[in-house]
Write an enzyme that holds these catalytic residues in place. Structure first.
Site, PDB file in Angstrom:
ATOM      1  N   CYS A 111      34.325  45.278 -16.162  1.00 17.73           N
ATOM      2  CA  CYS A 111      34.044  45.126 -14.730  1.00 17.73           C
ATOM      3  C   CYS A 111      34.311  46.473 -14.063  1.00 17.73           C
ATOM      4  CB  CYS A 111      34.889  44.015 -14.116  1.00 17.73           C
ATOM      5  SG  CYS A 111      36.670  44.320 -14.234  1.00 17.73           S
ATOM      6  N   THR A 112      34.315  46.512 -12.751  1.00 18.50           N
ATOM      7  CA  THR A 112      34.426  47.790 -12.027  1.00 18.50           C
ATOM      8  C   THR A 112      35.755  48.493 -12.275  1.00 18.50           C
ATOM      9  OG1 THR A 112      33.020  46.862 -10.291  1.00 18.50           O
ATOM     10  CG2 THR A 112      34.210  48.901  -9.781  1.00 18.50           C
TER      11      THR A 112
END
Length: 309
Positions: A183-184
């Site tokens: 994810c980020t």
């Protein structure tokens, strides 16, 4: 702090930590006071499960905030990534009390009890290059639209709340496989691996520090990342070295748009883009066009931009 474009005036800090934070409510006021007093803007989320947020300010101000947080024993050692911005990327400061620091909506998910194996950025390529690895992007569709890792599965979720159901729907396909998630900044995939481990999956991995850490540490010539990484501030996206990207926001639907989207006949600044054109009516577009006109006129008069412009 790694020095990337450090000549830019604003330091951006993305941080999180899952922790036993039973006194989280008592942290709201001192954090808000510190941030507002130092000119820091952004969002910090506090919950019994920890802290999560992204904030920006001068290097000295961000240093004071980090020192304050690291002085809290439960938060010390938090996941922390720095980048820089040419302009303040947030409009205001918010310190919010929440039930979850990243909302999945599943009870009794505890990354402190069981979580996937952390994989440092330098080892990520080897893991995801193995054909036996199933690579899953745990972010939402508007984020994956402008960039992801080569070969990653996109669950096409609108929100992180939809991710558990996606896993349930594909459970048979995932059984017995090696699963790698990302994810980020690391927080969503950390919680996602905790959820998947709770279902009985054993061979589960996730990218430590998320895409941001990968783009910071892995040279572009060795990278398996394609496109840009969406970030939740006015920069919209970053690329390798965490430099500001080229993606912008469509001010009609608030989704990111790549430079090539602006070449589409469906794009009109502030009115529509290829993502939202067919979801809006002519009346919607007329209303957005009038709003865009008022924004333009305000700028010509030297006034501050309208909220939402």
């Amino acid at each position: 702090m790694t020095d990337h474009s450090s000549n830019l005036p604003f330091t951006v800090a993305a941080l999180y930590r899952f922790a036993r934070l039973d006194h989280y409510q008592s942290l709201q006021e001192p954090l808000a006071k510190l941030c507002c007093g130092e000119g820091i803007k952004g969002t910090l989320l506090l919950a019994a499960e920890g802290i999560n947020g992204t904030v920006a300010g001068s290097a000295a101000a961000i240093k004071k905030l980090v020192e304050f947080l690291e002085a809290e024993p439960a938060i010390a050692g938090m996941e922390l990534k720095y980048s820089h911005a040419s302009e303040m990327p947030f409009k205001r400061m918010k310190v919010r009390l929440k039930k979850e620091i990243v909302t999945m909506g599943v009870e009794d998910i505890d990354p402190l009890q069981s979580v996937g194996t952390y994989v440092p950025a330098k080892d990520w390529n080897a893991l995801i290059s193995d054909p036996a690895t199933i690579l899953i992007d745990t972010r939402n569709d508007y984020e994956t639209a402008i960039g992801t890792f080569a070969g990653a599965i996109d669950p096409q979720t609108k929100t992180f709340r939809e991710f558990p159901q996606w896993v349930e729907n594909h459970r048979e396909e995932l059984e017995g496989k090696r699963i790698a998630m990302f994810c980020t900044g690391g927080i969503r995939c950390e919680k996602a691996t905790a959820f998947v481990k709770g279902l009985g999956f054993d061979d589960v991995f996730h990218l430590k520090g998320g895409i941001l850490k990968y783009l910071e540490d892995v040279p572009a010539e060795q990278s398996r990342w394609e496109g840009e990484c969406f970030v939740f501030d006015e920069r919209v996206s970053v690329g390798h070295g965490l430099i500001e990207g080229e993606a912008k926001l469509c001010h009609a639907c608030r989704n990111p748009i790549a430079p090539e989207d602006k070449l589409s006949p469906l794009f009109e600044a502030g009115v529509s883009c290829p993502n939202c054109y067919h979801e809006r009516t002519d009346a919607d577009r007329a209303r957005f066009a009038e709003r865009q006109k008022q924004v333009r006129l305000a700028k010509e008069r030297g006034e501050k931009a309208h909220i939402g412009s």
